[in-house]
Write a protein that holds these residues in place. Structure first.
Motif, short mmCIF file in Angstrom:
data_model
loop_
_atom_site.label_atom_id
_atom_site.label_comp_id
_atom_site.label_asym_id
_atom_site.label_seq_id
_atom_site.Cartn_x
_atom_site.Cartn_y
_atom_site.Cartn_z
N ASN A 57 0.86 -1.20 0.00
CA ASN A 57 0.00 0.00 0.00
C ASN A 57 0.89 1.24 0.00
O ASN A 57 1.95 1.27 0.63
CB ASN A 57 -0.91 0.01 1.23
CG ASN A 57 -1.96 1.11 1.16
OD1 ASN A 57 -2.26 1.62 0.07
ND2 ASN A 57 -2.52 1.48 2.28
N VAL A 58 0.43 2.26 -0.71
CA VAL A 58 1.15 3.54 -0.80
C VAL A 58 0.23 4.64 -0.29
O VAL A 58 -0.91 4.75 -0.75
CB VAL A 58 1.60 3.84 -2.25
CG1 VAL A 58 2.36 5.17 -2.30
CG2 VAL A 58 2.46 2.71 -2.79
N ARG A 59 0.70 5.46 0.65
CA ARG A 59 -0.07 6.58 1.19
C ARG A 59 0.62 7.89 0.86
O ARG A 59 1.84 7.99 0.97
CB ARG A 59 -0.25 6.44 2.70
CG ARG A 59 -1.09 5.24 3.12
CD ARG A 59 -1.22 5.17 4.63
NE ARG A 59 -2.01 4.04 5.07
CZ ARG A 59 -3.34 4.07 5.21
NH1 ARG A 59 -4.00 5.19 4.95
NH2 ARG A 59 -4.00 3.00 5.60
N ARG A 60 -0.19 8.87 0.49
CA ARG A 60 0.34 10.20 0.19
C ARG A 60 -0.70 11.25 0.54
O ARG A 60 -1.71 11.40 -0.14
CB ARG A 60 0.73 10.32 -1.28
CG ARG A 60 1.41 11.65 -1.63
CD ARG A 60 1.67 11.74 -3.13
NE ARG A 60 0.43 11.80 -3.88
CZ ARG A 60 0.30 11.47 -5.16
NH1 ARG A 60 1.36 11.03 -5.84
NH2 ARG A 60 -0.87 11.56 -5.78
N GLN A 61 -0.47 11.97 1.64
CA GLN A 61 -1.33 13.08 2.05
C GLN A 61 -2.81 12.70 2.07
O GLN A 61 -3.66 13.36 1.46
CB GLN A 61 -1.10 14.28 1.13
CG GLN A 61 0.32 14.82 1.17
CD GLN A 61 0.55 15.95 0.21
OE1 GLN A 61 -0.31 16.27 -0.61
NE2 GLN A 61 1.71 16.58 0.29
N GLY A 62 -3.11 11.60 2.73
CA GLY A 62 -4.50 11.18 2.87
C GLY A 62 -4.98 10.25 1.78
O GLY A 62 -5.99 9.57 1.95
N ALA A 63 -4.31 10.22 0.64
CA ALA A 63 -4.70 9.31 -0.45
C ALA A 63 -3.86 8.05 -0.35
O ALA A 63 -2.79 8.02 0.28
CB ALA A 63 -4.48 9.99 -1.80
N GLU A 64 -4.35 6.97 -0.95
CA GLU A 64 -3.61 5.71 -0.92
C GLU A 64 -3.90 4.90 -2.17
O GLU A 64 -4.86 5.16 -2.91
CB GLU A 64 -3.95 4.91 0.32
CG GLU A 64 -5.41 4.55 0.46
CD GLU A 64 -5.68 3.76 1.74
OE1 GLU A 64 -4.90 2.83 2.01
OE2 GLU A 64 -6.64 4.07 2.44
N SER A 65 -3.04 3.91 -2.39
CA SER A 65 -3.22 3.05 -3.56
C SER A 65 -4.15 1.89 -3.28
O SER A 65 -4.71 1.29 -4.20
CB SER A 65 -1.85 2.51 -4.02
OG SER A 65 -1.30 1.67 -3.02
N GLY A 66 -4.31 1.55 -1.99
CA GLY A 66 -5.08 0.37 -1.62
C GLY A 66 -4.14 -0.77 -1.28
O GLY A 66 -3.08 -0.94 -1.92
#
Length: 540
Positions: A138-147
């Motif tokens: 999983n990848v997280r960036r400023q509240g968003a993520e890839s799942g």
């Protein structure tokens, strides 16, 4: 307890007629046991350590000693013998779930139920490859993520050193909105790489990824590449190039050695230098306070204030160089001293000399051994003091009216990041300046450098050079802004007081202070009241 009757005991041959034939390769079956519910036996391969044969058996739902990981899976090492034997789990990875940070991204690796051991392959006597196709990423960036998706992961273990190398080609660094913006092109978040694996004769790892391209499936062929970093010393002795003989040795049992390749690397010499200068002080304001210039100074202190021009030559690298620094320093103008150079320039890492040494301290004022006798300005120049407007004279060594002292400095083996500093010290000849109060001066020195060669056998194609200038300004105050001497101020005050006293004496002699004031209306009223009071007293 799960029981695995090893698949290598018999071979089932399937024919289209539906007949199954079992060919026994050993007289007795070898039986290995693993944890209950671990799917022990899901994958297997032969493995040899030294001269001892083993069987690698995958158990993708086995529990391991990884902290916080449930049913992460494992690979067991079992002795190959007719009687079987106890199997030991191999420690590929002892860490639990992991987080990685890079810039504004947070990467998360989840290992619970990752099915590690779904495929296992013996690479060599010292290396084992095992895969976990349900390893999640999983990848997280400023509240968003890839799942949190099953990208899959494989580990290549060197069981001699215990180190592992991961192979997870479907890991990404984008979040959901990035994939959406790209219309989900090359979306490989569901690769499930490692459900099958193999090693080619050339030593390449081949991985099956059934979930790639939305479960259309793909094969992943990993080319193992490496970067080589060499630290080579004593390059200054290299003629033109250095040679490396390279050969790759792999852990594969088949064709472990590559052919030998000779790599020639050319050695070049390059250097970038910069020069800069400065004056201390940058300007001198005249007239000097409490300074009486001497016509025939007997010491440096009587000549005038100290003026220094400093130049720094810095090597930005990468090569060390030998260079020559030349400074032209103005000393006279129209055969009259302006700057009196009294010592040779010497600094660390420099060897300096003046081609005409007699120009340095010609009157021997540095040791107070004699009294200087200098020529006077002509009478014509003195009478023009008030008739000419003040102008600025630029005294530099390119002018025919200026006399200059040349100083040459040799800079040897100036390495990268090092500097050579030359300092020119002189005294401002104030006697000349006071004779020309209608002139301002810009005293300009210049410095240039030329790289002679590099401190190595390999020489630069181009030898750098450069130059710069430094100036000292000698200024008189503008007209109307001259400083009034303090004596004049005191004399003016005393003269004013004397004049005031003289006027007071004259007025006193003329009776100015004894005059009768003319009567006013108030005086008449007072006289009438006095007469009325007198009559009243007589009547009584």
């Amino acid at each position: 307890m799960a029981v695995c009757r090893c698949v290598y005991v018999c071979v089932l041959v399937c024919v289209w007629s539906g007949v199954y034939v079992c060919l026994n390769l050993l007289d007795e079956a070898s039986v290995f046991s693993g944890p209950t519910g671990s799917l022990f036996g899901f994958s297997a391969d032969f493995h040899r350590i030294n001269d001892t044969a083993f069987v690698l058996i995958g158990a993708p739902r086995a529990n391991s000693s990884q902290s916080g990981v449930r049913e992460g899976g494992g690979v067991f090492l079992c002795p190959w013998s007719p009687r079987g034997g106890a199997c030991d789990i191999i420690d590929f990875d002892l860490k639990g779930d992991e987080d990685y940070s890079s810039a504004s991204l947070l990467y998360q690796a989840s290992k619970s139920q990752q099915w590690f051991g779904a495929s296992v392959r013996s690479v060599s006597n010292t290396h084992i490859l095992a895969c976990a196709p349900l390893f999640h990423w999983n990848v997280r960036r400023q509240g968003a993520e890839s799942g949190n998706t099953p990208v899959g992961n494989c580990l290549l273990l060197d069981h001699v050193t215990g180190s592992t190398a991961p192979f997870s080609p479907c890991r990404g660094s984008m979040v959901e909105e990035d994939y959406k913006r790209m219309s989900y092109r090359n979306d490989q978040r569901y690769c499930e790489v490692g459900f099958s694996s193999d090693i080619t004769k050339e030593g390449r790892v081949v991985l099956g990824a059934p979930g790639g391209f939305y479960f259309q499936g793909e094969w992943r062929l990993l080319l193992l590449q490496t970067g080589l970093l060499f630290s080579v010393g004593r390059l200054e002795e290299v003629e033109s190039h250095i040679s490396f003989n390279l050969r790759i040795r792999s852990k594969n049992t088949v064709n472990p050695n590559s052919n030998e390749v000779t790599v020639n690397i050319q050695v070049k010499a390059e250097a970038t230098l910069e020069i800069r200068g400065g004056s201390s002080p940058p300007e001198v304001l005249l007239p000097l306070t409490d300074w009486q210039p001497a016509m025939h100074p007997g010491s440096l202190q009587e000549v005038g204030p100290l003026v220094e021009h400093v130049y720094e030559l810095r090597n930005l690298g990468p090569s060390a160089v030998n260079a020559r620094l030349t400074v032209d320093f103005p000393s006279t103008w129209r055969h009259h001293f302006l700057l009196y150079l009294f010592s040779n320039a010497t600094e660390e890492s420099l060897t300096c000399h003046a081609p005409n040494a007699s120009q340095i301290d010609p009157f021997r004022l540095a040791d107070n051994s004699s009294v200087a006798v200098v020529p006077e300005f002509s009478q014509q120049e003195e009478t023009n003091t008030h008739s000419q407007d003040r102008e600025t004279v630029h005294v530099n060594c390119s002018s025919g009216e200026a006399g200059c002292v040349r100083i040459v400095c040799d800079v040897m083996a100036l390495g990268r990041g090092f500097s050579a500093v030359v300092r020119i010290s002189a005294r401002l000849w104030t006697h000349t300046l006071t004779q020309t109060p209608y002139l301002n001066y810009e005293l300009v020195s210049s410095a240039s450098y030329d790289v002679i060669n590099a401190s190595s056998r390999v020489q630069p194609v181009l030898l750098p050079s450069g130059h710069t200038q430094t100036q000292t300004s000698v200024l008189w105050p503008p007209d109307g802004e001259k400083e009034v001497p303090i004596g004049y101020v005191v004399l003016s005050i005393i003269s004013g007081l004397l004049l005031l006293g003289l006027l007071c004496c004259i007025f006193w002699k003329l009776g100015f202070f004894k005059r009768i004031r003319p009567p006013s209306e108030d005086d008449d009223d007072e006289e009438q009241l006095a007469e009325e009071s007198q009559y009243a007293e007589m009547a009584e």
